[in-house]
Write a protein that holds these residues in place. Sequence first.
Motif, PDB file in Angstrom:
ATOM      1  N   ASP A  73       1.033  -1.099   0.110  1.00  0.00           N
ATOM      2  CA  ASP A  73      -0.059  -0.326   0.131  1.00  0.00           C
ATOM      3  C   ASP A  73       0.526   0.953   0.412  1.00  0.00           C
ATOM      4  O   ASP A  73       0.597   2.033  -0.785  1.00  0.00           O
ATOM      5  CB  ASP A  73      -0.835  -0.040   1.558  1.00  0.00           C
ATOM      6  CG  ASP A  73      -1.954  -1.136   0.773  1.00  0.00           C
ATOM      7  OD1 ASP A  73      -1.953  -1.666   0.441  1.00  0.00           O
ATOM      8  OD2 ASP A  73      -2.455  -1.673   2.328  1.00  0.00           O
ATOM      9  N   GLY A  81       1.530   3.473  -4.009  1.00  0.00           N
ATOM     10  CA  GLY A  81       0.639   4.635  -2.963  1.00  0.00           C
ATOM     11  C   GLY A  81      -0.696   4.482  -3.187  1.00  0.00           C
ATOM     12  O   GLY A  81      -1.627   3.589  -3.877  1.00  0.00           O
ATOM     13  N   THR A 107      -4.071   6.319  -1.687  1.00  0.00           N
ATOM     14  CA  THR A 107      -4.669   7.721  -1.959  1.00  0.00           C
ATOM     15  C   THR A 107      -4.618   8.098  -4.039  1.00  0.00           C
ATOM     16  O   THR A 107      -4.270   7.484  -4.605  1.00  0.00           O
ATOM     17  CB  THR A 107      -4.151   8.785  -1.322  1.00  0.00           C
ATOM     18  OG1 THR A 107      -3.582   9.303  -2.069  1.00  0.00           O
ATOM     19  CG2 THR A 107      -3.954   8.343  -0.102  1.00  0.00           C
ATOM     20  N   GLU A 108      -5.591   8.061  -3.836  1.00  0.00           N
ATOM     21  CA  GLU A 108      -6.270   9.543  -4.966  1.00  0.00           C
ATOM     22  C   GLU A 108      -4.609  10.391  -5.317  1.00  0.00           C
ATOM     23  O   GLU A 108      -4.649  11.147  -6.377  1.00  0.00           O
ATOM     24  CB  GLU A 108      -7.361  10.145  -5.709  1.00  0.00           C
ATOM     25  CG  GLU A 108      -7.215  11.238  -4.527  1.00  0.00           C
ATOM     26  CD  GLU A 108      -7.607  11.260  -3.157  1.00  0.00           C
ATOM     27  OE1 GLU A 108      -8.147  12.105  -3.032  1.00  0.00           O
ATOM     28  OE2 GLU A 108      -7.997  10.295  -2.911  1.00  0.00           O
ATOM     29  N   HIS A 109      -3.696  10.982  -5.206  1.00  0.00           N
ATOM     30  CA  HIS A 109      -2.882  11.652  -5.070  1.00  0.00           C
ATOM     31  C   HIS A 109      -1.723  10.752  -5.975  1.00  0.00           C
ATOM     32  O   HIS A 109      -0.516   9.851  -4.833  1.00  0.00           O
ATOM     33  CB  HIS A 109      -1.705  11.910  -3.446  1.00  0.00           C
ATOM     34  CG  HIS A 109      -3.285  13.220  -3.052  1.00  0.00           C
ATOM     35  ND1 HIS A 109      -3.670  14.471  -3.685  1.00  0.00           N
ATOM     36  CD2 HIS A 109      -3.741  12.412  -1.740  1.00  0.00           C
ATOM     37  CE1 HIS A 109      -4.786  14.411  -2.386  1.00  0.00           C
ATOM     38  NE2 HIS A 109      -5.281  13.135  -1.165  1.00  0.00           N
ATOM     39  N   HIS A 110      -1.856  10.767  -7.052  1.00  0.00           N
ATOM     40  CA  HIS A 110      -1.340   9.426  -7.374  1.00  0.00           C
ATOM     41  C   HIS A 110      -0.043   9.598  -7.791  1.00  0.00           C
ATOM     42  O   HIS A 110       1.286   9.131  -8.266  1.00  0.00           O
ATOM     43  CB  HIS A 110      -1.806   9.272  -8.986  1.00  0.00           C
ATOM     44  CG  HIS A 110      -2.697   8.561  -9.375  1.00  0.00           C
ATOM     45  ND1 HIS A 110      -3.022   7.272  -8.351  1.00  0.00           N
ATOM     46  CD2 HIS A 110      -3.857   8.563  -8.955  1.00  0.00           C
ATOM     47  CE1 HIS A 110      -4.733   6.837  -8.404  1.00  0.00           C
ATOM     48  NE2 HIS A 110      -5.145   7.365  -9.403  1.00  0.00           N
ATOM     49  N   GLU A 111       1.071  11.390  -7.751  1.00  0.00           N
ATOM     50  CA  GLU A 111       2.159  11.883  -8.636  1.00  0.00           C
ATOM     51  C   GLU A 111       3.175  11.780  -7.216  1.00  0.00           C
ATOM     52  O   GLU A 111       4.043  12.152  -7.335  1.00  0.00           O
ATOM     53  CB  GLU A 111       1.777  13.447  -8.887  1.00  0.00           C
ATOM     54  CG  GLU A 111       1.124  13.271 -10.734  1.00  0.00           C
ATOM     55  CD  GLU A 111       1.034  14.687 -10.862  1.00  0.00           C
ATOM     56  OE1 GLU A 111       1.923  15.932 -10.125  1.00  0.00           O
ATOM     57  OE2 GLU A 111       0.910  14.697 -11.692  1.00  0.00           O
ATOM     58  N   TYR A 154       1.069  12.642   0.428  1.00  0.00           N
ATOM     59  CA  TYR A 154       0.581  13.999  -0.594  1.00  0.00           C
ATOM     60  C   TYR A 154       1.070  15.214   0.929  1.00  0.00           C
ATOM     61  O   TYR A 154       1.368  15.011   1.925  1.00  0.00           O
ATOM     62  CB  TYR A 154      -0.845  14.558  -0.408  1.00  0.00           C
ATOM     63  CG  TYR A 154      -1.318  15.673  -1.080  1.00  0.00           C
ATOM     64  CD1 TYR A 154      -1.001  15.676  -2.470  1.00  0.00           C
ATOM     65  CD2 TYR A 154      -1.078  16.899   0.203  1.00  0.00           C
ATOM     66  CE1 TYR A 154      -1.938  17.028  -2.784  1.00  0.00           C
ATOM     67  CE2 TYR A 154      -1.838  17.876  -0.066  1.00  0.00           C
ATOM     68  CZ  TYR A 154      -1.929  18.001  -2.031  1.00  0.00           C
ATOM     69  OH  TYR A 154      -2.186  18.974  -2.435  1.00  0.00           O
ATOM     70  N   HIS A 211      -1.939  22.275  -5.747  1.00  0.00           N
ATOM     71  CA  HIS A 211      -3.081  21.557  -5.270  1.00  0.00           C
ATOM     72  C   HIS A 211      -3.836  22.153  -4.209  1.00  0.00           C
ATOM     73  O   HIS A 211      -4.730  22.971  -4.389  1.00  0.00           O
ATOM     74  CB  HIS A 211      -3.288  20.400  -5.762  1.00  0.00           C
ATOM     75  CG  HIS A 211      -1.891  20.077  -6.758  1.00  0.00           C
ATOM     76  ND1 HIS A 211      -0.795  19.730  -6.922  1.00  0.00           N
ATOM     77  CD2 HIS A 211      -3.190  19.385  -8.075  1.00  0.00           C
ATOM     78  CE1 HIS A 211      -0.972  18.617  -7.898  1.00  0.00           C
ATOM     79  NE2 HIS A 211      -1.845  19.532  -8.382  1.00  0.00           N
ATOM     80  N   SER A 224     -11.303   9.870   5.011  1.00  0.00           N
ATOM     81  CA  SER A 224     -11.112   8.681   4.543  1.00  0.00           C
ATOM     82  C   SER A 224     -10.701   7.616   6.026  1.00  0.00           C
ATOM     83  O   SER A 224      -9.442   6.567   4.795  1.00  0.00           O
ATOM     84  CB  SER A 224     -11.490   8.721   3.136  1.00  0.00           C
ATOM     85  OG  SER A 224     -12.129   9.002   2.369  1.00  0.00           O
ATOM     86  N   ARG A 226      -7.319   9.269   6.664  1.00  0.00           N
ATOM     87  CA  ARG A 226      -6.597   9.530   6.998  1.00  0.00           C
ATOM     88  C   ARG A 226      -6.575  11.424   7.358  1.00  0.00           C
ATOM     89  O   ARG A 226      -7.391  11.977   7.308  1.00  0.00           O
ATOM     90  CB  ARG A 226      -6.130  10.172   4.935  1.00  0.00           C
ATOM     91  CG  ARG A 226      -6.132   8.449   4.506  1.00  0.00           C
ATOM     92  CD  ARG A 226      -6.216   8.774   2.429  1.00  0.00           C
ATOM     93  NE  ARG A 226      -6.709   9.946   2.274  1.00  0.00           N
ATOM     94  CZ  ARG A 226      -8.095   9.657   1.141  1.00  0.00           C
ATOM     95  NH1 ARG A 226      -7.992   8.286   0.819  1.00  0.00           N
ATOM     96  NH2 ARG A 226      -8.358  11.160   0.885  1.00  0.00           N
TER      97      ARG A 226
END
Length: 210
Positions: free
Chosen positions: A26, A30, A32-36, A117, A128, A161, A163
């Motif tokens: 995990d 990654g 979460t949706e913060h893929h970068e 993130y 962001h 969620s 986090r």
Amino acid sequence: MIPEFDVDICVNHDLAALRTGLSAEDVAGGFTEHHEYECLGLPSWGQAEECLKEEAAFLEQAGKSDAPDGLAAILHELQETDDIGYVELMAYTFYWNDVGVAGLSLALSAARVATFYSCSSGLGHRHHARYPMVGAVPDLERAGLLARLITQGGCGVGQESGRWYIYGRSVRDMHNLGKAILDARDAFEALPEPSWTEGLAELLEELADE
């Protein structure tokens, strides 16, 4: 100048709803949706200290700058005059985290809090977040200690969620929180290692070779 943002500082979290059971897979890939965002691995306290020291020097310069966002101006000038030096600094000292939140990200990772993130925010449009922010998931053993340090440092945390999103009015506040975590290293080291640390270094090596 170092910009400050108009944000209400609150500490809102629910330990019962905190995300648990993270695995090495995990954290490495990654979760979460913060893929970068790239996993910081298992940095040492020495690496975190080096990052915070270098970051402090940039923040000191930025505080003396006449530019509305002194940190952005200084980094832009460095990139323009010494592109190779800039890339090496960002890669090997700040691990591609924004200067101003990199120290906190490294300190959290050294404390074995999973990060996912980071954004320093700023007066431009390339960021962001609307204010400096670092995303992290502490285990239950670390959550209480970390929450106290966040409160004492004048920073805030929101939970989504399971986090945590740790934030501050300025990157200076985030940097100071990173130093507070570094100062509390003995307390963090006294806690058992989170389960996701097992095998993480080896897994990251495998992913790097692919």
